[in-house]
Design an enzyme around this catalytic site. Sequence first.
Site, PDB file in Angstrom:
ATOM      1  N   ASN A  68       3.284  37.230  35.727  1.00 28.30           N
ATOM      2  CA  ASN A  68       2.752  36.552  36.909  1.00 28.30           C
ATOM      3  C   ASN A  68       3.655  35.380  37.302  1.00 28.30           C
ATOM      4  O   ASN A  68       4.362  34.842  36.459  1.00 28.30           O
ATOM      5  CB  ASN A  68       1.350  36.014  36.615  1.00 28.30           C
ATOM      6  CG  ASN A  68       0.323  37.113  36.452  1.00 28.30           C
ATOM      7  OD1 ASN A  68       0.262  38.024  37.250  1.00 28.30           O
ATOM      8  ND2 ASN A  68      -0.478  37.030  35.400  1.00 28.30           N
TER       9      ASN A  68
ATOM     10  N   TYR B  20      -6.964  32.054  42.006  1.00 23.53           N
ATOM     11  CA  TYR B  20      -6.138  32.192  40.809  1.00 23.53           C
ATOM     12  C   TYR B  20      -4.842  32.888  41.172  1.00 23.53           C
ATOM     13  O   TYR B  20      -4.382  32.820  42.302  1.00 23.53           O
ATOM     14  CB  TYR B  20      -6.918  32.881  39.678  1.00 23.53           C
ATOM     15  CG  TYR B  20      -6.315  32.521  38.351  1.00 23.53           C
ATOM     16  CD1 TYR B  20      -6.316  31.186  37.937  1.00 23.53           C
ATOM     17  CD2 TYR B  20      -5.692  33.459  37.544  1.00 23.53           C
ATOM     18  CE1 TYR B  20      -5.715  30.813  36.747  1.00 23.53           C
ATOM     19  CE2 TYR B  20      -5.097  33.089  36.349  1.00 23.53           C
ATOM     20  CZ  TYR B  20      -5.107  31.773  35.962  1.00 23.53           C
ATOM     21  OH  TYR B  20      -4.501  31.394  34.799  1.00 23.53           O
TER      22      TYR B  20
ATOM     23  N   ARG C 186       4.358  25.725  30.389  1.00 23.79           N
ATOM     24  CA  ARG C 186       4.747  27.090  30.754  1.00 23.79           C
ATOM     25  C   ARG C 186       3.686  27.667  31.684  1.00 23.79           C
ATOM     26  O   ARG C 186       2.891  28.515  31.335  1.00 23.79           O
ATOM     27  CB  ARG C 186       4.869  27.961  29.493  1.00 23.79           C
ATOM     28  CG  ARG C 186       5.556  29.300  29.731  1.00 23.79           C
ATOM     29  CD  ARG C 186       5.254  30.275  28.615  1.00 23.79           C
ATOM     30  NE  ARG C 186       3.838  30.550  28.496  1.00 23.79           N
ATOM     31  CZ  ARG C 186       3.168  31.440  29.254  1.00 23.79           C
ATOM     32  NH1 ARG C 186       3.793  32.106  30.197  1.00 23.79           N
ATOM     33  NH2 ARG C 186       1.863  31.636  29.065  1.00 23.79           N
TER      34      ARG C 186
ATOM     35  N   ASP D 233      -5.738  32.279  25.741  1.00 22.87           N
ATOM     36  CA  ASP D 233      -5.830  33.395  26.675  1.00 22.87           C
ATOM     37  C   ASP D 233      -4.500  34.108  26.848  1.00 22.87           C
ATOM     38  O   ASP D 233      -4.466  35.320  27.056  1.00 22.87           O
ATOM     39  CB  ASP D 233      -6.336  32.898  28.030  1.00 22.87           C
ATOM     40  CG  ASP D 233      -6.739  34.032  28.953  1.00 22.87           C
ATOM     41  OD1 ASP D 233      -7.378  34.978  28.468  1.00 22.87           O
ATOM     42  OD2 ASP D 233      -6.400  33.984  30.146  1.00 22.87           O
ATOM     43  N   ASP D 234      -3.399  33.369  26.754  1.00 24.38           N
ATOM     44  CA  ASP D 234      -2.080  33.992  26.915  1.00 24.38           C
ATOM     45  C   ASP D 234      -1.772  34.939  25.761  1.00 24.38           C
ATOM     46  O   ASP D 234      -1.146  35.985  25.954  1.00 24.38           O
ATOM     47  CB  ASP D 234      -0.995  32.911  26.998  1.00 24.38           C
ATOM     48  CG  ASP D 234      -1.244  31.937  28.137  1.00 24.38           C
ATOM     49  OD1 ASP D 234      -1.345  32.391  29.279  1.00 24.38           O
ATOM     50  OD2 ASP D 234      -1.374  30.731  27.874  1.00 24.38           O
TER      51      ASP D 234
ATOM     52  N   GLU E  49      -4.233  27.091  27.273  1.00 23.33           N
ATOM     53  CA  GLU E  49      -3.713  27.809  28.430  1.00 23.33           C
ATOM     54  C   GLU E  49      -2.313  27.326  28.793  1.00 23.33           C
ATOM     55  O   GLU E  49      -2.085  26.124  28.980  1.00 23.33           O
ATOM     56  CB  GLU E  49      -4.662  27.598  29.620  1.00 23.33           C
ATOM     57  CG  GLU E  49      -4.456  28.553  30.759  1.00 23.33           C
ATOM     58  CD  GLU E  49      -4.863  29.979  30.400  1.00 23.33           C
ATOM     59  OE1 GLU E  49      -4.174  30.917  30.867  1.00 23.33           O
ATOM     60  OE2 GLU E  49      -5.848  30.162  29.664  1.00 23.33           O
ATOM     61  N   ASP E  50      -1.383  28.270  28.870  1.00 25.40           N
ATOM     62  CA  ASP E  50      -0.028  28.008  29.373  1.00 25.40           C
ATOM     63  C   ASP E  50       0.716  26.923  28.601  1.00 25.40           C
ATOM     64  O   ASP E  50       1.406  26.082  29.192  1.00 25.40           O
ATOM     65  CB  ASP E  50      -0.070  27.683  30.873  1.00 25.40           C
ATOM     66  CG  ASP E  50      -0.341  28.931  31.702  1.00 25.40           C
ATOM     67  OD1 ASP E  50      -0.415  30.023  31.118  1.00 25.40           O
ATOM     68  OD2 ASP E  50      -0.481  28.823  32.928  1.00 25.40           O
TER      69      ASP E  50
ATOM     70  N   LYS F 206      -9.174  28.678  36.053  1.00 24.97           N
ATOM     71  CA  LYS F 206      -9.771  29.476  34.987  1.00 24.97           C
ATOM     72  C   LYS F 206     -11.272  29.199  34.865  1.00 24.97           C
ATOM     73  O   LYS F 206     -12.082  30.122  34.695  1.00 24.97           O
ATOM     74  CB  LYS F 206      -9.095  29.161  33.653  1.00 24.97           C
ATOM     75  CG  LYS F 206      -7.703  29.741  33.494  1.00 24.97           C
ATOM     76  CD  LYS F 206      -7.741  31.183  33.052  1.00 24.97           C
ATOM     77  CE  LYS F 206      -6.340  31.717  32.803  1.00 24.97           C
ATOM     78  NZ  LYS F 206      -6.311  33.092  32.328  1.00 24.97           N
TER      79      LYS F 206
END
Length: 606
Positions: free
Chosen positions: A462, A154, A207, A320-321, A297-298, A225
């Site tokens: 990150n 990850y 993103r 999660d973000d 996610e993202d 993930k």
Amino acid sequence: MLSFLRHRHYLRPVERLMEGAMKKTMSNGSVHMEIEEIDNKYEEAYGEHNATEDQLITPWTVSVASGYSLLRDPIYNKGLAFTEKERDAHYLRGLLPPALLNQELQERRMMHNLRNYEVPLHRYIAMMDLQERNERLFYKLLIDNVEELLPVVYTPTVGEACQKYGSIYRRPQGLFISLKEKGKILEVLKNWPERNIQVIVVTDGERILGLGDLGCQGMGIPVGKLSLYTALGGIRPSACLPITIDVGTNNEQLLNDEFYIGLRHKRARGQEYMELLDEFMYAVKKNYGEKVLIQFEDFANHNAFELLSRYSSSHLVFNDDIQGTASVVVAGLLSALKLVGGTLADHTFLFLGAGEAGTGIAELIALEVSKQTQSPVEETRKKIWLVDSKGLIVRSRFESLQHFKKPWAHDHESIKDLLGAVQAIKPTVLIGTSGVGKTFTKEVVEAMASFNEKPLILALSNPTSQSECTAEEAYTWSQGRAIFASGSPFDPVEYDGKVYVPGQANNAYIFPGFGLGLIMSGTIRVHDDMLLAASEALAAQVSEENYEKGLIYPPFTNIRKISANIAAKVAAKAYELGLASRLPRPKDLVKFAESCMYSPGYRSYL
């Protein structure tokens, strides 16, 4: 007579199935098959593999595999760990070298090989290759060496892997759903070989970390993930499904790359985009049921908030973000209170970054303070300030703000830069979620240290290159007084004769245990109180020994124990809120969580 369906619950050769496991009985002219009781060491139709399932196992659905096909199946392949008897029983003679290597020896050999790679991406590729040929050894490595391998599978390495995904792509690790599949998404889901899916991680690649629009190549994120869902949270690999939704990309470099694996046009927006997402969400629920967890996610800010709001009342969804990051940061803040003193309500928070992560964390802090003080959340928001690309978010900007920023527009004069905001607001806690590296400058950190004995600095962006500052910078510029944590890992820092160990506010602390708690309780909707329960459970795992080192998070070496405790608290909250459907409630939720966890040890195939 035999059903040659691929099933993960047990595996036996044809001869033994015919001789020992099945008996033919005649009734009314038809043939029936009965499965005799199979010894526990052979059968997986209980325990870790179905503890988080509701569906009953059809007893006559079995797998029959042998010879070369067995060695090519990553689910069952053990490589040189097949015993002499197994090699005879499964027609493996001559297909393997004569040496016998047990799983522990295979693990040592693989770790030796990984450590010989100097380039992190090469380690990532080696791990992905291992996952594709020997699933159990992959997870054994990851569980036993989590602190060393987490940055490989990850962040930060997965970011580079996504950037180069078109070049390193080998075989499908998940489903790709593009605009070409519009109107046929349910059929596409049925192409995936597993039927009992419990967790889906989905991205549209717009993103990816702090790297921007990587389009279809964002698949590395769901794959990574979900490997952590299994390794850290114990969710069965067969229950996990990575999905990338491809609606195009605005990344010109990818559009002009001959090796790009996605649609070669600009991103679809508006109605066309939402119609595809609506169909996807409907198809997932139709195919996998009410209790499948869908983790977004993202996604870019403008879609992330909309999707979470749109589906949170009809599906079991989690971003999660927004929510995972918020939960792990609140956990860090709760544990940091033992080092900096006071309660959350005593502190003033300043964020650099007002997107998904920043506003998600801010809202969860406000909710926790509201819970502790019994004050309205509108009141507790007033000690939380956000800076975006245009400066401090203040009341005079209200009309021009995006909807998710408006709750944070407080009365104050306009300030254009972070340093000015720090000097004016005098926060006790500085949190970076900007996705822009080197923004916590020497002047900013020194300003924080000038009015705080122990400034709490969280550089969360990150990958490592996008971190607002490094651990060394935070400790050096604060004369060793900062309490520091980051999103990506940093090595320990020696300053003035003392070694400082930076913490990592990694979402991997939260989402695996959080997901396990939802699944094992049969939860049907996510509630903010579950996120706070996860935060409090994580904070409670930090020991005095950790605090002595300046850590506000526990070490990852105990992550499965941590995940079990988080899962138990999340499940307890779900039962309390009436959102859990698995009844009766287990008496000991921690032990039940541990019993649900997938174990990667090899099975005997005799």
